[in-house]
Design an enzyme around this catalytic site. Structure first.
Site, short mmCIF file in Angstrom:
data_model
loop_
_atom_site.label_atom_id
_atom_site.label_comp_id
_atom_site.label_asym_id
_atom_site.label_seq_id
_atom_site.Cartn_x
_atom_site.Cartn_y
_atom_site.Cartn_z
N ARG A 1 27.41 -59.95 36.27
CA ARG A 1 28.56 -60.12 35.38
C ARG A 1 28.30 -59.58 33.98
O ARG A 1 29.22 -59.47 33.15
CB ARG A 1 28.93 -61.60 35.27
CG ARG A 1 29.24 -62.25 36.60
CD ARG A 1 29.54 -63.70 36.40
NE ARG A 1 30.76 -63.88 35.64
CZ ARG A 1 31.97 -63.90 36.15
NH1 ARG A 1 32.15 -63.77 37.43
NH2 ARG A 1 33.02 -64.06 35.37
N LYS B 1 30.44 -56.47 36.52
CA LYS B 1 31.14 -56.54 37.80
C LYS B 1 32.56 -57.08 37.65
O LYS B 1 33.47 -56.65 38.35
CB LYS B 1 30.33 -57.45 38.73
CG LYS B 1 30.86 -57.52 40.14
CD LYS B 1 30.61 -56.24 40.86
CE LYS B 1 31.23 -56.22 42.25
NZ LYS B 1 31.40 -54.83 42.70
N HIS C 1 45.26 -25.41 38.56
CA HIS C 1 46.05 -25.68 37.36
C HIS C 1 45.19 -26.12 36.19
O HIS C 1 45.67 -26.80 35.30
CB HIS C 1 47.14 -26.71 37.67
CG HIS C 1 48.08 -26.25 38.74
ND1 HIS C 1 49.12 -25.39 38.49
CD2 HIS C 1 48.09 -26.49 40.07
CE1 HIS C 1 49.75 -25.13 39.62
NE2 HIS C 1 49.14 -25.78 40.59
N LYS D 1 32.28 -43.38 41.63
CA LYS D 1 30.96 -43.90 42.04
C LYS D 1 29.86 -43.13 41.35
O LYS D 1 28.91 -43.72 40.83
CB LYS D 1 30.76 -43.79 43.56
CG LYS D 1 31.52 -44.71 44.46
CD LYS D 1 31.18 -46.16 44.36
CE LYS D 1 31.88 -46.83 43.24
NZ LYS D 1 33.10 -47.48 43.41
N CYS E 1 30.78 -62.41 31.29
CA CYS E 1 29.45 -62.97 31.14
C CYS E 1 29.24 -63.97 32.27
O CYS E 1 30.17 -64.35 32.96
CB CYS E 1 29.31 -63.68 29.81
SG CYS E 1 29.74 -62.63 28.42
N GLU F 1 29.68 -43.86 37.50
CA GLU F 1 29.26 -45.23 37.18
C GLU F 1 27.74 -45.42 37.25
O GLU F 1 27.17 -46.08 36.41
CB GLU F 1 29.85 -46.20 38.20
CG GLU F 1 31.24 -46.66 37.93
CD GLU F 1 31.65 -47.73 38.94
OE1 GLU F 1 31.72 -47.42 40.14
OE2 GLU F 1 31.89 -48.86 38.52
N GLU G 1 37.62 -41.81 44.06
CA GLU G 1 36.65 -42.90 44.22
C GLU G 1 35.21 -42.35 44.26
O GLU G 1 34.30 -42.93 43.66
CB GLU G 1 37.00 -43.68 45.50
CG GLU G 1 36.06 -44.79 45.88
CD GLU G 1 35.88 -45.88 44.83
OE1 GLU G 1 36.63 -45.93 43.85
OE2 GLU G 1 34.95 -46.69 45.00
N TRP H 1 27.68 -59.89 28.51
CA TRP H 1 28.22 -58.53 28.41
C TRP H 1 28.97 -58.52 27.09
O TRP H 1 30.00 -59.17 26.94
CB TRP H 1 29.16 -58.25 29.58
CG TRP H 1 29.67 -56.85 29.61
CD1 TRP H 1 29.07 -55.78 30.19
CD2 TRP H 1 30.91 -56.37 29.05
NE1 TRP H 1 29.84 -54.66 30.01
CE2 TRP H 1 30.97 -54.98 29.31
CE3 TRP H 1 31.94 -56.96 28.34
CZ2 TRP H 1 32.03 -54.19 28.90
CZ3 TRP H 1 33.01 -56.17 27.92
CH2 TRP H 1 33.04 -54.80 28.21
N ASN I 1 32.18 -67.46 28.29
CA ASN I 1 32.59 -66.22 28.93
C ASN I 1 34.06 -66.01 28.63
O ASN I 1 34.87 -66.88 28.93
CB ASN I 1 32.37 -66.33 30.45
CG ASN I 1 33.06 -65.20 31.21
OD1 ASN I 1 33.19 -64.10 30.70
ND2 ASN I 1 33.51 -65.48 32.42
N GLY I 2 34.40 -64.89 28.00
CA GLY I 2 35.80 -64.62 27.68
C GLY I 2 35.91 -64.04 26.28
O GLY I 2 34.93 -63.54 25.74
O1 M6R Z 1 37.41 -56.98 40.64
P1 M6R Z 1 38.40 -55.85 40.57
O2 M6R Z 1 38.60 -55.20 41.88
O3 M6R Z 1 39.71 -56.27 39.96
O4 M6R Z 1 37.74 -54.81 39.58
C1 M6R Z 1 38.41 -53.64 39.19
C2 M6R Z 1 37.46 -52.65 38.58
O5 M6R Z 1 36.87 -53.19 37.43
C3 M6R Z 1 36.36 -52.24 39.54
O6 M6R Z 1 36.87 -51.74 40.73
C4 M6R Z 1 35.44 -51.18 38.89
O7 M6R Z 1 36.13 -49.99 38.72
C5 M6R Z 1 34.20 -51.00 39.75
N1 M6R Z 1 33.04 -51.02 38.93
C6 M6R Z 1 34.19 -49.76 40.54
O8 M6R Z 1 33.02 -49.53 41.21
#
Ligand code: M6R
Length: 614
Positions: A27, A609, A510, A491, A2, A494, A487, A75, A101-102
């Site tokens: 966040r 994030k 496979h 992307k 958050c 997400e 990756e 969040w 936050n936490g």
């Molecule tokens: O801040 P971090 O690199 O530790 O975060 C890790 C993942 O949460 C982060 O890479 C997440 O997968 C992203 N949303 C990818 O785009």
């Protein structure tokens, strides 16, 4: 996960808080709220489901006066995202407002105890337990707020960054942290609080980064005082933040993600500045120079990370094994932390994290540390918890990444890993001079080649429009390009919510091949490298099953051009550097597909994030 903001000073707090929340919205963004001590001494709390803009609409006709306040963008962890569960939460006597936050892990036990004392709860959150506990301690012990916070936090298990406002004391905010970031900004007769410095830098560049178990007492007209749970004074340096507003604004781009994709050439130059010196044929990472004895000859290296950073780790493994001949394992931090790893002082753990706050990565570091391993951090956020928990490390220096989908942090991480592998390989004598020079020169040219690639934006946009119909995508790559496929798939899922899988191309036979039909587009990273012919065969197999192929190929490739439905050409580079280029069109493809589908690219549903809870 958050965002927290606070203000105490001479200005009207509300606009400062709202602006701050917008900066921290990356966040979390399922609900938002603000608590103000208004001019006439009332504690006013406004909160609503939705984004900060919804809060603004909600509070438009309300009393938002007052020069002290706290605000939150959420969040959800405990309790669905609605206005009741939104922060701030108010204590049962109506005196205190809290933002958090936490996660409070023992909230259920504490809640039960408080309920037994007749305290009623309004929300389903763990946070409300904190504010009720603090009010309860304060009333029972007839003590001041700081003492009540200190006592209450001693019985709390979990992670928190909190800020508390007291209705009866308009000149004070109390804030505390454990395992969640919190920054205090110090201006002229005014103070700010933020989960990071972005809500603060507009007003002051002087900040204090709080440490775990710090409690900050912010009082009008006084210096910030920081104490621990035992009321021992904690000394803190006031540091200068090197962040400017342009870095955290969209700068004419429709989304942060697109801005960040386009920033990559400059970011990589920043990342390599002072480290890569082509004339001197040298890569210097101060962390390696300073910690030679730990890094030069480890038994093995374990990379821990999550999400995109884990994908960068997979590329790091190949680079380090290739250049340094040190065995490397790559672990999801979330799995590693609960495993029983056989590690000792001869091992080096590399922790990769953009935010530097990811709870699982932080916990993995603590576990490895407890076994004596030497910890090397690769982070973006300066002064973040992970960068402080490691023994040494290298920042990626790509500037704040605001879009939830990571782009420039990924290429920054891969660049640092490349420099690290080169520097270590040279020190160990495991990379021959010719190769070292070739890779070094090619690395230096990557930003320019990225610029070239970015000019293909319109072509990629056109391609993306064809594929918005798809419900499933397959991404394939081999060797260095296998993590690129992972990756690329991440992307897409997400931000467009299209299901996508990344696979090593040869694994297709496979299992995943059963999924392939004319409805399923397949993205193949098929550059001209040692495995090229094998990937060409994979493409033939895909085409035989009538799927559409989007191929990422090396410039001038004629063979695949004849087979694939859409082709994106990459400038030539060293094979080990191809991920830096190949990831750009995949980022753009995901971006344009998501935009074409009308999705919220910068703030995709359910994500945040910075994942500060496990
Ligand atoms: O801040 P971090 O690199 O530790 O975060 C890790 C993942 O949460 C982060 O890479 C997440 O997968 C992203 N949303 C990818 O785009």
């Amino acid at each position: 996960m958050c965002g927290i903001v606070g203000y105490l000073g001479k200005r009207n707090a509300y606009p400062v808080l709202i602006k701050g929340l917008k900066r921290l919205e990356y966040r979390g963004y399922d609900s938002a709220g603000v608590a103000l001590l208004t001019k006439d001494g009332n504690l006013q709390v406004y909160k609503t489901k939705g984004k900060v803009s919804d809060l603004e609409t909600y509070a438009a006709d309300k009393d938002t006066t007052g020069t002290v306040g706290i605000a939150h963008t959420r969040w959800a962890t405990h309790g669905e995202p609605n206005s009741t569960n939104a922060h701030p939460h108010i204590s049962y006597m109506g005196n205190l407002a809290i933002i958090h936050n936490g996660i409070i892990e023992n909230y259920a036990v504490l809640k039960k105890q408080l309920q037994e004392h007749g305290i009623e709860f309004k929300s389903n959150t763990d946070t409300e337990v904190l504010v009720q506990l603090i009010e309860y301690v304060r009333t029972k012990r007839e003590t001041d707020l700081l003492t009540a916070v200190r006592i209450a936090l001693r019985s709390v298990i979990g992670a928190y960054a909190i800020a508390i406002l007291d209705k009866n004391d308009p000149d004070q905010i109390i804030a505390a942290r454990k395992s969640s970031p919190l920054v205090v900004g110090i201006g002229e007769e005014e103070f700010f609080l933020g989960s990071d410095a972005s809500p603060i830098i507009e007003y002051t560049d002087k900040v204090i980064y709080l440490d775990d178990k710090d409690i900050a007492v912010i009082r009008r007209g006084e210096e910030v005082e920081v104490v621990d749970f035992n009321n021992e004074k904690m000394e803190h340096e006031v540091t200068t933040v090197e962040l400017n507003l342009a870095q955290i604004e969209k700068g004419g781009f429709p989304h942060f993600m697109l801005k960040e994709i386009f920033e990559q050439p400059e970011c990589l130059k920043d990342c390599m500045r002072g480290r890569v010196n082509v004339e001197a044929n040298n890569v210097t990472l101060s962390a390696i120079i300073d910690n030679r004895k730990h890094l030069i000859n480890p038994r093995r290296i374990i990379i821990v990370a999550c999400g995109t950073s884990w994908h960068a780790g997979l590329i790091g493994k190949q680079l380090i094994e290739d250049f340094c001949q040190i065995p490397v394992e790559v672990e999801y931090a979330s799995e590693f932390r609960y495993s029983k790893p056989v590690i000792n002082e001869q091992d080096v753990v590399i922790a990769i994290s953009q935010s530097g706050e990811t709870a699982d990565t932080l916990a993995a570091i603590e576990l490895a540390k407890s076994k004596g391993a030497f910890i090397y951090g690769i982070c973006n956020a300066i002064g973040s918890s992970i960068s402080r928990a490691t023994n040494t490390g290298s920042y990626i220096h790509v500037g704040p990444e605001i879009g939830v989908a990571s782009t420039k942090a990924f290429t920054g991480q891969v660049t640092v890993l490349t420099m690290l592998a080169l520097a270590l390989g040279k020190e160990r004598g495991t990379i021959d001079n010719l190769r070292y020079t070739r890779v070094l020169e090619a690395l230096n040219e990557v930003p320019e080649k990225m610029e070239q690639l970015l000019t293909q934006g319109d072509t990629i946009k056109d391609i993306s429009r064809i594929f918005t119909y798809a419900h499933n995508f397959l991404y394939l790559g081999r060797g260095y390009n296998y993590p690129v496929a992972l990756e690329g798939a991440l992307k897409l899922k997400e931000i467009s919510y299209i299901h996508a899988e990344g696979y090593p191309a040869a694994e297709m036979k496979h299992g995943p091949i059963a999924l392939i039909d004319d409805e399923m587009p397949v993205v193949v990273v098929a550059t001209k490298n040692v495995l090229y012919d094998k990937v060409v065969s994979n493409i033939q197999e895909i085409k035989a099953r009538k799927a559409r192929v989007i191929a990422i190929v090396s410039e001038g490739d004629e063979t695949i051009c004849k087979m694939a439905d859409s082709v994106i050409e990459l400038p030539h580079t060293e094979e080990c550097l191809e991920p830096l280029l190949a990831s750009i069109p995949l980022q753009m493809l995901a971006y344009y597909i998501a935009v074409a589908k009308g999705k919220d690219v910068d703030q995709p549903r359910n994500l945040a994030k910075s994942v500060t809870v496990e």
